[in-house]
Design an enzyme around this catalytic site. Sequence first.
Site, PDB file in Angstrom:
ATOM      1  N   LYS A   1      -4.905  -2.572   1.745  1.00 18.54           N
ATOM      2  CA  LYS A   1      -5.816  -1.504   2.104  1.00 18.54           C
ATOM      3  C   LYS A   1      -5.407  -0.195   1.420  1.00 18.54           C
ATOM      4  O   LYS A   1      -6.243   0.531   0.890  1.00 18.54           O
ATOM      5  CB  LYS A   1      -5.801  -1.322   3.617  1.00 18.54           C
ATOM      6  CG  LYS A   1      -6.965  -0.517   4.107  1.00 18.54           C
ATOM      7  CD  LYS A   1      -6.569   0.427   5.201  1.00 18.54           C
ATOM      8  CE  LYS A   1      -7.549   1.564   5.265  1.00 18.54           C
ATOM      9  NZ  LYS A   1      -7.095   2.610   6.178  1.00 18.54           N
TER      10      LYS A   1
ATOM     11  N   HIS B   1       3.704   0.512  -2.308  1.00 17.68           N
ATOM     12  CA  HIS B   1       2.418   1.213  -2.248  1.00 17.68           C
ATOM     13  C   HIS B   1       2.220   2.250  -3.347  1.00 17.68           C
ATOM     14  O   HIS B   1       1.135   2.790  -3.503  1.00 17.68           O
ATOM     15  CB  HIS B   1       2.244   1.872  -0.870  1.00 17.68           C
ATOM     16  CG  HIS B   1       2.164   0.875   0.241  1.00 17.68           C
ATOM     17  ND1 HIS B   1       3.257   0.521   0.989  1.00 17.68           N
ATOM     18  CD2 HIS B   1       1.131   0.143   0.689  1.00 17.68           C
ATOM     19  CE1 HIS B   1       2.895  -0.389   1.876  1.00 17.68           C
ATOM     20  NE2 HIS B   1       1.617  -0.639   1.710  1.00 17.68           N
TER      21      HIS B   1
ATOM     22  N   CYS C   1       7.115   4.904  -3.040  1.00 19.10           N
ATOM     23  CA  CYS C   1       7.281   3.585  -2.419  1.00 19.10           C
ATOM     24  C   CYS C   1       7.099   2.513  -3.504  1.00 19.10           C
ATOM     25  O   CYS C   1       6.115   2.535  -4.230  1.00 19.10           O
ATOM     26  CB  CYS C   1       6.237   3.386  -1.319  1.00 19.10           C
ATOM     27  SG  CYS C   1       6.144   1.674  -0.768  1.00 19.10           S
TER      28      CYS C   1
ATOM     29  N   HIS D   1      -8.107  -8.572   5.673  1.00 18.06           N
ATOM     30  CA  HIS D   1      -8.685  -8.970   4.387  1.00 18.06           C
ATOM     31  C   HIS D   1      -8.126 -10.336   3.991  1.00 18.06           C
ATOM     32  O   HIS D   1      -7.375 -10.965   4.767  1.00 18.06           O
ATOM     33  CB  HIS D   1      -8.424  -7.895   3.331  1.00 18.06           C
ATOM     34  CG  HIS D   1      -6.980  -7.515   3.154  1.00 18.06           C
ATOM     35  ND1 HIS D   1      -6.043  -8.375   2.636  1.00 18.06           N
ATOM     36  CD2 HIS D   1      -6.307  -6.367   3.456  1.00 18.06           C
ATOM     37  CE1 HIS D   1      -4.866  -7.777   2.595  1.00 18.06           C
ATOM     38  NE2 HIS D   1      -4.988  -6.554   3.097  1.00 18.06           N
TER      39      HIS D   1
ATOM     40  N   CYS E   1       4.613   1.251   4.930  1.00 14.97           N
ATOM     41  CA  CYS E   1       5.544   0.133   5.174  1.00 14.97           C
ATOM     42  C   CYS E   1       6.246   0.280   6.521  1.00 14.97           C
ATOM     43  O   CYS E   1       6.853  -0.664   7.003  1.00 14.97           O
ATOM     44  CB  CYS E   1       6.641   0.050   4.125  1.00 14.97           C
ATOM     45  SG  CYS E   1       6.095  -0.357   2.479  1.00 14.97           S
TER      46      CYS E   1
ATOM     47  N   LYS F   1      -0.579  -5.919  -5.684  1.00 14.51           N
ATOM     48  CA  LYS F   1      -0.708  -6.548  -4.372  1.00 14.51           C
ATOM     49  C   LYS F   1      -2.003  -6.094  -3.711  1.00 14.51           C
ATOM     50  O   LYS F   1      -2.288  -4.891  -3.669  1.00 14.51           O
ATOM     51  CB  LYS F   1       0.473  -6.142  -3.495  1.00 14.51           C
ATOM     52  CG  LYS F   1       0.393  -6.747  -2.108  1.00 14.51           C
ATOM     53  CD  LYS F   1       1.400  -6.126  -1.152  1.00 14.51           C
ATOM     54  CE  LYS F   1       1.149  -6.648   0.252  1.00 14.51           C
ATOM     55  NZ  LYS F   1       1.547  -5.733   1.308  1.00 14.51           N
TER      56      LYS F   1
ATOM     57  N   HIS G   1      -4.387 -11.144   4.636  1.00 13.52           N
ATOM     58  CA  HIS G   1      -4.006 -11.524   6.001  1.00 13.52           C
ATOM     59  C   HIS G   1      -4.474 -12.942   6.304  1.00 13.52           C
ATOM     60  O   HIS G   1      -3.777 -13.713   6.969  1.00 13.52           O
ATOM     61  CB  HIS G   1      -4.620 -10.563   7.026  1.00 13.52           C
ATOM     62  CG  HIS G   1      -4.231  -9.135   6.815  1.00 13.52           C
ATOM     63  ND1 HIS G   1      -5.129  -8.190   6.383  1.00 13.52           N
ATOM     64  CD2 HIS G   1      -3.046  -8.502   6.942  1.00 13.52           C
ATOM     65  CE1 HIS G   1      -4.505  -7.028   6.273  1.00 13.52           C
ATOM     66  NE2 HIS G   1      -3.242  -7.194   6.606  1.00 13.52           N
TER      67      HIS G   1
ATOM     68  N   CYS H   1       8.422   5.485   4.020  1.00 11.54           N
ATOM     69  CA  CYS H   1       7.037   5.128   3.676  1.00 11.54           C
ATOM     70  C   CYS H   1       6.330   4.731   4.960  1.00 11.54           C
ATOM     71  O   CYS H   1       6.704   3.741   5.596  1.00 11.54           O
ATOM     72  CB  CYS H   1       6.993   3.966   2.676  1.00 11.54           C
ATOM     73  SG  CYS H   1       5.297   3.335   2.445  1.00 11.54           S
TER      74      CYS H   1
HETATM   75  O1  ME8 Z   1       3.828  -5.849   7.655  1.00 12.56           O
HETATM   76  N1  ME8 Z   1      -0.956 -11.119  -0.286  1.00 12.56           N
HETATM   77  O2  ME8 Z   1       1.846  -5.930   8.829  1.00 12.56           O
HETATM   78  P1  ME8 Z   1       0.766  -5.946   7.682  1.00 12.56           P
HETATM   79  C1  ME8 Z   1      -0.392 -11.979   0.558  1.00 12.56           C
HETATM   80  N2  ME8 Z   1       3.089  -5.343  11.042  1.00 12.56           N
HETATM   81  N3  ME8 Z   1      -0.198 -11.725   1.863  1.00 12.56           N
HETATM   82  C2  ME8 Z   1      -0.596 -10.543   2.324  1.00 12.56           C
HETATM   83  C3  ME8 Z   1      -1.216  -9.582   1.487  1.00 12.56           C
HETATM   84  C4  ME8 Z   1      -1.382  -9.917   0.116  1.00 12.56           C
HETATM   85  N4  ME8 Z   1      -1.935  -9.092  -0.744  1.00 12.56           N
HETATM   86  N5  ME8 Z   1      -1.511  -8.506   2.235  1.00 12.56           N
HETATM   87  C5  ME8 Z   1      -1.097  -8.778   3.502  1.00 12.56           C
HETATM   88  C6  ME8 Z   1       3.198  -5.832   8.698  1.00 12.56           C
HETATM   89  N6  ME8 Z   1      -0.556 -10.002   3.553  1.00 12.56           N
HETATM   90  C7  ME8 Z   1       3.948  -5.803  10.017  1.00 12.56           C
HETATM   91  C8  ME8 Z   1       4.483  -7.194  10.295  1.00 12.56           C
HETATM   92  S1  ME8 Z   1       5.795  -8.945  11.836  1.00 12.56           S
HETATM   93  C9  ME8 Z   1       6.979  -8.857  13.022  1.00 12.56           C
HETATM   94  C10 ME8 Z   1       5.299  -7.302  11.548  1.00 12.56           C
HETATM   95  C11 ME8 Z   1      -0.017 -10.660   4.749  1.00 12.56           C
HETATM   96  O3  ME8 Z   1      -0.537  -5.739   8.365  1.00 12.56           O
HETATM   97  C12 ME8 Z   1       1.398 -11.167   4.528  1.00 12.56           C
HETATM   98  O4  ME8 Z   1       1.691 -12.129   5.497  1.00 12.56           O
HETATM   99  O5  ME8 Z   1       1.145  -5.020   6.591  1.00 12.56           O
HETATM  100  C13 ME8 Z   1       2.216  -9.932   4.802  1.00 12.56           C
HETATM  101  O6  ME8 Z   1       3.572 -10.249   5.071  1.00 12.56           O
HETATM  102  C14 ME8 Z   1       1.495  -9.386   6.014  1.00 12.56           C
HETATM  103  O7  ME8 Z   1       0.107  -9.679   5.763  1.00 12.56           O
HETATM  104  C15 ME8 Z   1       1.704  -7.903   6.216  1.00 12.56           C
HETATM  105  O8  ME8 Z   1       0.793  -7.447   7.166  1.00 12.56           O
END
Ligand code: ME8
Length: 503
Positions: free
Chosen positions: A306, A153, A150, A21, A132, A303, A24, A129
């Site tokens: 999903k 979330h 959490c 979304h 997370c 925040k 990301h 969680c």
């Molecule tokens: O945490 N606002 O993956 P994830 C800003 N797999 N950035 C956002 C956001 C939002 N509302 N939502 C997501 C993970 N992001 C792990 C990471 S790395 C070694 C492992 C972005 O799919 C932001 O960069 O939950 C956040 O840190 C990341 O997506 C989390 O993605």
Amino acid sequence: MENAKHVYITTPIYYPNDRPHLGHAYTTVLADIVSRWYSLLGYNVFFLTGTDEHGAKLQREAEKRGVTPKAFVDEMSAIFKEYWSKLGVGYSRFIRTTDEDHESLVRNVLNLLNEKGYVYRGVYKGWYCTACERYYSEKEYVVENNIPYCPIHRRPLEFVEEETYFLRLSQFRDRVLKILREGEVVYPRQYAEEVASKIELEGLQDLSIARPKERVSWGITLPFDNRFTVYVWIDALLNYLTGAGFNKDKKHFETLWKNSIQFIGKDILWFHTAVWFSLLSMLDLPPPKKLVVHGFLTVKGMKMGKSTGNVTSIDDMIKRYGSSDAVRFIIARIANYEKDSEVSWEIYDSIYNGDLVNNYGNLVRRVTSLAIKLFDGVVRIAIDHEHAKKVEELVQKAIEYYNRIDIAEAVKTALDIAHETNAYLNRKEPWKQENPQPTIYTALESIRLVTLLLHPVMPNITQNIMNSLNIAIERGLDQFKVGYISEYKVKESPIPFKKLATS
Ligand code: ME8
């Protein structure tokens, strides 16, 4: 290429439990812009993004859909690639934690950590969680009606008690504090301070790095005890080493790692500082050169995510603003490291209309059509030094912002050049001048410079504008001066941005 400067840029690897979304896209596009900026300067850039495919969260999501985890992540990681391609994200490698070279690196590193004495057996009890993929301590979780939730979330945590292996993070407390307090790694600094205070207050506890296979079977088998899988966060963090070729070419790896810029959202700050810096120290590696942390995109203060069900779709954005470049521009304009940024169609519309249609787009249209009308498109060098000076000062300012990774300010400064040039044309009225050549030439140069500065942000549209001007985009800083082009042969007068259909 031996002496070329290198830069290694990474994004988090995302959980492919659903399509990406705008949240990301926020991180990925910002990282892509910085990659493209360094590329434009002539650096050798290696840009890594990818998907984090193991762990309980993905295992459960696949079970829910009645497919195997592998089939599920195959399908979903392809969707991530599709979106990055739609958004013009030019990664060098899309890493998947199920890639063979990554799995083998994880096994090697865990064996090494074990041999070095950083791993020991134990029992973990705590509140987990799954969204997370982490435990929360009593100080961290929120209690409502006696149930721990959490903090991110706002969902009830699960109590877990199990045999595991621990990693001796506690030994690295002082080292991590030193990096946070004395180094210049974490940007902006407020985040370094936040983690440092937390460590001082709560200590740095050893981390549980294994999961019994009965609970989490979808993971890399722990190389020294096959009843366990590796904790997904350890698996995930190590992707940055796989991506830079840690297990392939040590010398190349070192060059990249010395010049690494990592982008993350603030939700995963703890893992990318306390855990990551310790893990790197255990491997005798320095921290990354920069860890750039940004705030959240929020919807009514929550925040975007999903699990919260409040996501803004990338497709809707592209549809509304007519191109992925315009979406990238909006992301760049709203980029905020220090603070969260509330999603607002009103603000996005006004950025699109104000900056792109009325300012930059209008300038391009005006000057190119004047060049065609007054000079048949052929405009030889004739500098108006007064305006040129103003433009060059702004160009220097924008370059400095880019070099500080301050994308929003770099973009705003580029737009200031367009604004100044529109005002300049209104003042000079070249259509009434006896000799309009200096005004038109200097205005064309101003457009070229704005376009170059915006090239990392809007790679396609800026390329098309440069094509209309009949100018090639080069690599390096030389081209960033007024007077660089000796003769323009303007081909056409484009309308790069269409007005928004008013809803
Ligand atoms: O945490 N606002 O993956 P994830 C800003 N797999 N950035 C956002 C956001 C939002 N509302 N939502 C997501 C993970 N992001 C792990 C990471 S790395 C070694 C492992 C972005 O799919 C932001 O960069 O939950 C956040 O840190 C990341 O997506 C989390 O993605």
